[in-house]
Design a protein around this motif. Structure first.
Motif, PDB file in Angstrom:
ATOM      1  N   THR A  30      -3.767 -23.846 -16.002  1.00  0.00           N
ATOM      2  CA  THR A  30      -3.198 -22.972 -14.964  1.00  0.00           C
ATOM      3  C   THR A  30      -3.685 -21.535 -15.094  1.00  0.00           C
ATOM      4  OG1 THR A  30      -1.240 -22.584 -16.328  1.00  0.00           O
ATOM      5  CG2 THR A  30      -1.122 -24.384 -14.736  1.00  0.00           C
ATOM      6  N   SER A  52      -6.082 -21.132  -6.434  1.00  0.00           N
ATOM      7  CA  SER A  52      -5.293 -20.534  -7.505  1.00  0.00           C
ATOM      8  C   SER A  52      -3.885 -21.061  -7.274  1.00  0.00           C
ATOM      9  CB  SER A  52      -5.379 -19.010  -7.448  1.00  0.00           C
ATOM     10  OG  SER A  52      -5.033 -18.521  -6.162  1.00  0.00           O
ATOM     11  N   SER A  53      -2.997 -20.182  -6.813  1.00  0.00           N
ATOM     12  CA  SER A  53      -1.713 -20.657  -6.302  1.00  0.00           C
ATOM     13  C   SER A  53      -1.821 -20.873  -4.798  1.00  0.00           C
ATOM     14  CB  SER A  53      -0.603 -19.653  -6.616  1.00  0.00           C
ATOM     15  OG  SER A  53      -0.936 -18.387  -6.101  1.00  0.00           O
ATOM     16  N   ILE A  54      -2.915 -20.405  -4.215  1.00  0.00           N
ATOM     17  CA  ILE A  54      -3.205 -20.627  -2.799  1.00  0.00           C
ATOM     18  C   ILE A  54      -4.635 -21.148  -2.692  1.00  0.00           C
ATOM     19  CG2 ILE A  54      -1.560 -18.900  -1.964  1.00  0.00           C
ATOM     20  CD1 ILE A  54      -3.873 -16.975  -1.629  1.00  0.00           C
ATOM     21  N   THR A  55      -5.002 -21.561  -1.505  1.00  0.00           N
ATOM     22  CA  THR A  55      -6.326 -22.131  -1.301  1.00  0.00           C
ATOM     23  C   THR A  55      -7.183 -21.243  -0.407  1.00  0.00           C
ATOM     24  OG1 THR A  55      -5.469 -23.446   0.539  1.00  0.00           O
ATOM     25  CG2 THR A  55      -5.530 -24.495  -1.631  1.00  0.00           C
ATOM     26  N   SER A  68      -7.490 -29.299  -4.042  1.00  0.00           N
ATOM     27  CA  SER A  68      -6.180 -29.432  -4.676  1.00  0.00           C
ATOM     28  C   SER A  68      -6.374 -29.485  -6.187  1.00  0.00           C
ATOM     29  CB  SER A  68      -5.455 -30.689  -4.182  1.00  0.00           C
ATOM     30  OG  SER A  68      -6.187 -31.855  -4.516  1.00  0.00           O
ATOM     31  N   ASN A  71      -2.432 -29.927 -12.304  1.00  0.00           N
ATOM     32  CA  ASN A  71      -2.423 -29.150 -13.545  1.00  0.00           C
ATOM     33  C   ASN A  71      -2.087 -30.013 -14.758  1.00  0.00           C
ATOM     34  OD1 ASN A  71      -3.136 -26.720 -12.287  1.00  0.00           O
ATOM     35  ND2 ASN A  71      -0.997 -26.293 -11.762  1.00  0.00           N
TER      36      ASN A  71
END
Length: 124
Positions: A30, A52-55, A68, A71
């Motif tokens: 992560t 990351s936390s968004i695409t 996608s 993790n």
């Protein structure tokens, strides 16, 4: 981190493929921003997608490709649908490690690690 890409192959136009990139690292998966780039013969390596936390997506693949990550498995995927002959390229996964500055996920020079690439060939 060591990256191992797989899943490439030969597919007809309009078909689908899913690429995988397995990461091996002492750091937590992560901690990394993961990305996919591609390089067609005679061309520069170009950005495809990142997560990351968004695409993030290149305009050329938006709506057709989905990035996608799992993790728990330290794996990032690239689902490619509605493939076109112009998607033919070697696809590389890359990773950006933690930095003290902001990064540009579409900039290949911001990536710290690269996998070996997997060839995708789309026939017309």
């Amino acid at each position: 981190v060591q990256l191992q890409a797989s899943g490439g192959g030969l597919v007809e136009a309009g078909g689908s493929l899913r690429l995988s990139c397995d990461a091996a690292s002492e750091r937590s998966f992560t901690d990394y921003i993961m990305g996919w780039f591609r390089q067609a013969p005679g061309n520069e390596r170009e950005f495809v997608a990142a997560i990351s936390s968004i695409t993030y997506y290149a305009d050329s693949v938006k709506g057709r490709f989905t990035i996608s990550r799992d993790n728990a498995k330290s794996t990032v995927y690239l689902q490619m649908n509605s493939l076109k002959p112009e998607d033919t390229a070697v696809y590389y996964c890359g990773a950006i490690g933690p930095k003290e500055r902001s990064v540009t996920v579409s900039l290949k020079s911001d990536y710290d690690y690269w996998g070996q690439g997997t060839l995708v060939t789309v026939s017309s």
